[in-house]
Design a protein around this motif. Sequence first.
Motif, PDB file in Angstrom:
ATOM      1  N   GLY A  57      50.148  39.860  34.591  1.00 10.42           N
ATOM      2  CA  GLY A  57      49.335  40.839  36.163  1.00 10.42           C
ATOM      3  C   GLY A  57      49.208  42.075  35.316  1.00 10.42           C
ATOM      4  N   ARG A  58      49.738  42.282  34.873  1.00 12.01           N
ATOM      5  CA  ARG A  58      49.090  44.110  33.978  1.00 12.01           C
ATOM      6  C   ARG A  58      48.509  44.109  32.917  1.00 12.01           C
ATOM      7  NH1 ARG A  58      55.508  43.631  34.308  1.00 12.01           N
ATOM      8  NH2 ARG A  58      56.197  45.555  36.185  1.00 12.01           N
ATOM      9  N   GLN A 110      46.714  32.010  34.444  1.00  7.10           N
ATOM     10  CA  GLN A 110      45.897  31.383  36.383  1.00  7.10           C
ATOM     11  C   GLN A 110      45.883  33.058  36.543  1.00  7.10           C
ATOM     12  OE1 GLN A 110      46.848  28.485  37.806  1.00  7.10           O
ATOM     13  NE2 GLN A 110      48.233  27.022  36.884  1.00  7.10           N
ATOM     14  N   VAL A 111      46.582  33.624  36.040  1.00  2.00           N
ATOM     15  CA  VAL A 111      47.220  34.673  36.809  1.00  2.00           C
ATOM     16  C   VAL A 111      44.986  34.601  37.040  1.00  2.00           C
ATOM     17  CG1 VAL A 111      46.915  37.368  36.833  1.00  2.00           C
ATOM     18  CG2 VAL A 111      48.986  35.176  36.731  1.00  2.00           C
ATOM     19  N   ALA A 112      44.750  35.557  35.728  1.00  2.00           N
ATOM     20  CA  ALA A 112      43.171  35.509  35.913  1.00  2.00           C
ATOM     21  C   ALA A 112      42.497  34.865  36.403  1.00  2.00           C
ATOM     22  CB  ALA A 112      42.538  35.768  34.314  1.00  2.00           C
ATOM     23  N   ALA A 113      42.484  33.682  36.095  1.00  2.00           N
ATOM     24  CA  ALA A 113      40.974  31.893  37.078  1.00  2.00           C
ATOM     25  C   ALA A 113      41.050  32.307  37.845  1.00  2.00           C
ATOM     26  CB  ALA A 113      41.174  31.157  35.975  1.00  2.00           C
ATOM     27  N   GLY A 210      35.960  45.754  41.132  1.00  2.00           N
ATOM     28  CA  GLY A 210      37.184  45.909  42.363  1.00  2.00           C
ATOM     29  C   GLY A 210      38.016  45.157  43.017  1.00  2.00           C
ATOM     30  N   THR A 211      38.815  44.014  42.447  1.00  2.00           N
ATOM     31  CA  THR A 211      39.311  43.407  42.898  1.00  2.00           C
ATOM     32  C   THR A 211      40.311  43.367  42.035  1.00  2.00           C
ATOM     33  OG1 THR A 211      38.856  41.187  42.560  1.00  2.00           O
ATOM     34  CG2 THR A 211      38.475  41.729  44.472  1.00  2.00           C
ATOM     35  N   THR A 212      41.156  43.666  41.155  1.00  2.00           N
ATOM     36  CA  THR A 212      41.611  44.285  39.963  1.00  2.00           C
ATOM     37  C   THR A 212      42.869  46.186  40.480  1.00  2.00           C
ATOM     38  OG1 THR A 212      40.597  45.203  38.032  1.00  2.00           O
ATOM     39  CG2 THR A 212      40.652  42.754  38.298  1.00  2.00           C
ATOM     40  N   SER A 356      48.202  37.938  43.435  1.00  2.00           N
ATOM     41  CA  SER A 356      47.690  36.752  42.045  1.00  2.00           C
ATOM     42  C   SER A 356      49.279  36.569  41.730  1.00  2.00           C
ATOM     43  CB  SER A 356      46.314  36.422  41.508  1.00  2.00           C
ATOM     44  OG  SER A 356      45.905  35.213  40.532  1.00  2.00           O
ATOM     45  N   SER A 357      49.579  37.461  41.101  1.00  3.02           N
ATOM     46  CA  SER A 357      50.816  37.518  40.315  1.00  3.02           C
ATOM     47  C   SER A 357      51.927  36.790  40.789  1.00  3.02           C
ATOM     48  CB  SER A 357      50.638  38.882  39.727  1.00  3.02           C
ATOM     49  OG  SER A 357      50.255  39.180  38.823  1.00  3.02           O
TER      50      SER A 357
END
Length: 410
Positions: A57-58, A110-113, A210-212, A356-357
């Motif tokens: 996530g980081r 997975q965390v990204a997609a 905007g969603t990170t 998500s993470s």
Amino acid sequence: MAMGVLTTIFFMWGFLTCLNDILIPHLKSIFQLNYAQAILVQFTFFGAYFLMGMPAGRLIATLGYKKGIVAGLAIAGLGALGFWPAASLHLYPAFLGALFVLATGITVLQVAANPYVALLGPEKTSSSRLTLAQALNSLGTTLAPLFGGLLILSNVVKDPTDLAALAPAQRLLYDTQQAQAVQFPYIGLAVVLFLLAAFVWLFRLPALTGTTDQDDHDRHGFIEVLRHPHVLFGVLGIFFYVGAEVSIGSFMVNYLSMPDIGHMSEQEAAHYVSFYWGGAMVGRFLGSALMAKFSPRKLLATFAAINALLVLTTMLSSGDVAMYSIIAIGLFNSIMFPTIFALGIERLGPMTSKASSLLIMAIVGGALIPWAEGKFADHIGLQHAFFLPLLCYLYILFYGISGSRVRTIP
């Protein structure tokens, strides 16, 4: 175009994940492992999701979605390359180490997609969109057992008595053949992963910053994200769903090989594993269309109830009934992961990447629940050990009915 690129990546990590279902019986045979030892493959693989979920996530917060996806593909490629020395050394811990690196790369993906696909359009159709992408993931899981059964399980594994009778030259030849059965498939996969990373690097994907964390000016913590009940219940939902799905897939080859169930060879059983994952693929294509018309929560609850009944049937029957009921579970698994995930990140704005993470970390259920089932299988028998997936589907039934509802928090 962005969806097209992402679905290719979903296909690849589905293929790599499901190849573990073939790797387990192969390593169980060549290293003479019991169920609990063999399932360390899944424990290591899915344990990486828990250990590397927050670092992933980081990484995504720092790099953004596109560069994060490239990094994930590259790390997974390095893990696949690790199978070459692991097989040459003929060491079980070396295989587990390579799997951990491979799974770390898939964790980043997975965390990204997953949130990226969910956010590529209107929120009300996010479950449908993510289910469609996961259908390509299921195509990978459908093809992997066929591929693995042909290249990995086609080699006859000798028992310890036969091995002791081999001359030194014959033993060297045998060990070389067993190593190559694993080396060549994973080297090929490493090449594909590196090529995909290069392709994504050159492709222009929308940023969606905007969603990170880059747009989280209040810097919400993970504990604050978990104060949202639908996120907390969603994390548990992913934990139990992946645990159930992986438990069934991991033990299916051994289960179908049992005399009172399928009475078949491991290579023949590998083909039926493809039907299990193929059912998930068909269900996801159908589910994507259904969720455009019906409530994702109601569909999730309905599918969970059906799977609970199918697991119960598998536990209480034998022969064809037990065999086909366990395979049919794949069809109703189909919408569960994407639906739980999409509902778990609903209406979170800049906290989406943190949620998500947490949801991806919950995939550790695929490590713990199969390991627990392996322990039970060694003591009470494999068929009775399926009570664990039964409990998992009952929890998902609760999540669909009540746990996924978005509540306002003080």
